[in-house]
Design a protein around this motif. Structure first.
Motif, PDB file in Angstrom:
ATOM      1  N   THR A  17       0.857  -1.175   0.000  1.00 40.55           N
ATOM      2  CA  THR A  17       0.000   0.000   0.000  1.00 40.55           C
ATOM      3  C   THR A  17       0.893   1.225   0.000  1.00 40.55           C
ATOM      4  N   ALA A  18       0.648   2.137  -0.912  1.00 42.11           N
ATOM      5  CA  ALA A  18       1.478   3.344  -1.007  1.00 42.11           C
ATOM      6  C   ALA A  18       1.309   4.176   0.259  1.00 42.11           C
ATOM      7  N   PRO A  19       2.407   4.663   0.821  1.00 45.82           N
ATOM      8  CA  PRO A  19       2.291   5.492   2.024  1.00 45.82           C
ATOM      9  C   PRO A  19       1.649   6.832   1.692  1.00 45.82           C
ATOM     10  N   VAL A  25       6.014   5.341   5.899  1.00 41.03           N
ATOM     11  CA  VAL A  25       7.052   4.646   5.131  1.00 41.03           C
ATOM     12  C   VAL A  25       7.639   3.534   5.998  1.00 41.03           C
ATOM     13  N   THR A  26       7.672   2.326   5.442  1.00 39.63           N
ATOM     14  CA  THR A  26       8.173   1.158   6.163  1.00 39.63           C
ATOM     15  C   THR A  26       9.484   0.678   5.537  1.00 39.63           C
ATOM     16  N   GLU A  28       9.879  -2.037   4.170  1.00 36.08           N
ATOM     17  CA  GLU A  28       9.484  -2.696   2.925  1.00 36.08           C
ATOM     18  C   GLU A  28       9.379  -1.692   1.777  1.00 36.08           C
ATOM     19  N   HIS A  29       8.871  -0.484   2.064  1.00 38.68           N
ATOM     20  CA  HIS A  29       8.821   0.569   1.047  1.00 38.68           C
ATOM     21  C   HIS A  29      10.236   0.937   0.604  1.00 38.68           C
ATOM     22  N   ILE A  30      11.119   1.099   1.587  1.00 38.69           N
ATOM     23  CA  ILE A  30      12.503   1.466   1.285  1.00 38.69           C
ATOM     24  C   ILE A  30      13.145   0.400   0.395  1.00 38.69           C
ATOM     25  N   ALA A  31      12.967  -0.869   0.754  1.00 37.90           N
ATOM     26  CA  ALA A  31      13.548  -1.962  -0.038  1.00 37.90           C
ATOM     27  C   ALA A  31      12.984  -1.964  -1.456  1.00 37.90           C
ATOM     28  N   ALA A  32      11.680  -1.732  -1.594  1.00 38.04           N
ATOM     29  CA  ALA A  32      11.053  -1.708  -2.919  1.00 38.04           C
ATOM     30  C   ALA A  32      11.571  -0.540  -3.752  1.00 38.04           C
ATOM     31  N   TRP A  33      11.738   0.628  -3.133  1.00 35.08           N
ATOM     32  CA  TRP A  33      12.267   1.785  -3.866  1.00 35.08           C
ATOM     33  C   TRP A  33      13.710   1.550  -4.289  1.00 35.08           C
ATOM     34  N   LYS A  34      14.490   0.917  -3.427  1.00 32.99           N
ATOM     35  CA  LYS A  34      15.880   0.610  -3.805  1.00 32.99           C
ATOM     36  C   LYS A  34      15.909  -0.284  -5.036  1.00 32.99           C
ATOM     37  N   ARG A  35      15.020  -1.286  -5.070  1.00 36.15           N
ATOM     38  CA  ARG A  35      14.946  -2.158  -6.257  1.00 36.15           C
ATOM     39  C   ARG A  35      14.478  -1.362  -7.475  1.00 36.15           C
ATOM     40  N   GLU A  36      13.459  -0.535  -7.306  1.00 35.16           N
ATOM     41  CA  GLU A  36      12.902   0.246  -8.421  1.00 35.16           C
ATOM     42  C   GLU A  36      13.951   1.165  -9.042  1.00 35.16           C
ATOM     43  N   TYR A  37      14.746   1.819  -8.203  1.00 32.19           N
ATOM     44  CA  TYR A  37      15.740   2.782  -8.689  1.00 32.19           C
ATOM     45  C   TYR A  37      17.104   2.154  -8.922  1.00 32.19           C
TER      46      TYR A  37
END
Length: 122
Positions: A17-19, A25-26, A28-37
């Motif tokens: 779920t988008a913060p 921000v969790t 998990e969000h940070i990990a997903a953004w690292k993968r995305e970028y």
């Protein structure tokens, strides 16, 4: 405080779920953004004596080149472009409010990842 992200695409994290704001921000969000970028490190910027925060990725050489070209007619454009291109999530006021923007610009060397260099004569 407007806690919506500056770009809709950045607030979408696949499978999560988008913060709505920085407090949601969790890890998990940070990990997903690292993968995305495609980065191993993201930076959290906090404006001192305020509640404003943002998450930034380190700029690429392409980001820096683009900012340099944009700043030929307007020197402040360099900082604006870097902040926009490195923006992952956060309080949009940092980009929109002149005082908050200038506070972020003051730390541009840290955003750019510039390290101290020592030179020796040989």
């Amino acid at each position: 405080m407007n806690t919506k992200n500056s770009e809709e695409k950045n607030s979408k994290v696949v499978g999560l779920t988008a913060p709505e704001n920085m407090n949601e921000v969790t890890p998990e969000h940070i990990a997903a953004w690292k993968r995305e970028y495609g980065v191993s490190v993201l930076q959290q910027m906090e404006i001192e004596d305020s509640e404003y925060k943002a998450i930034l990725k380190e700029p690429t050489r392409e980001d820096i080149k683009f900012a340099g070209l944009a700043s030929k007619k307007d020197p402040m454009k360099f900082n604006q472009v870097i902040l926009e291109r490195c923006w992952v999530f956060g309080d949009r006021e940092i980009q929109d409010n002149t005082g908050l923007f200038l506070s972020a610009c003051k730390e541009m060397d840290k955003i750019l990842g510039i390290k101290k260099v020592t030179l020796k004569k040989l």
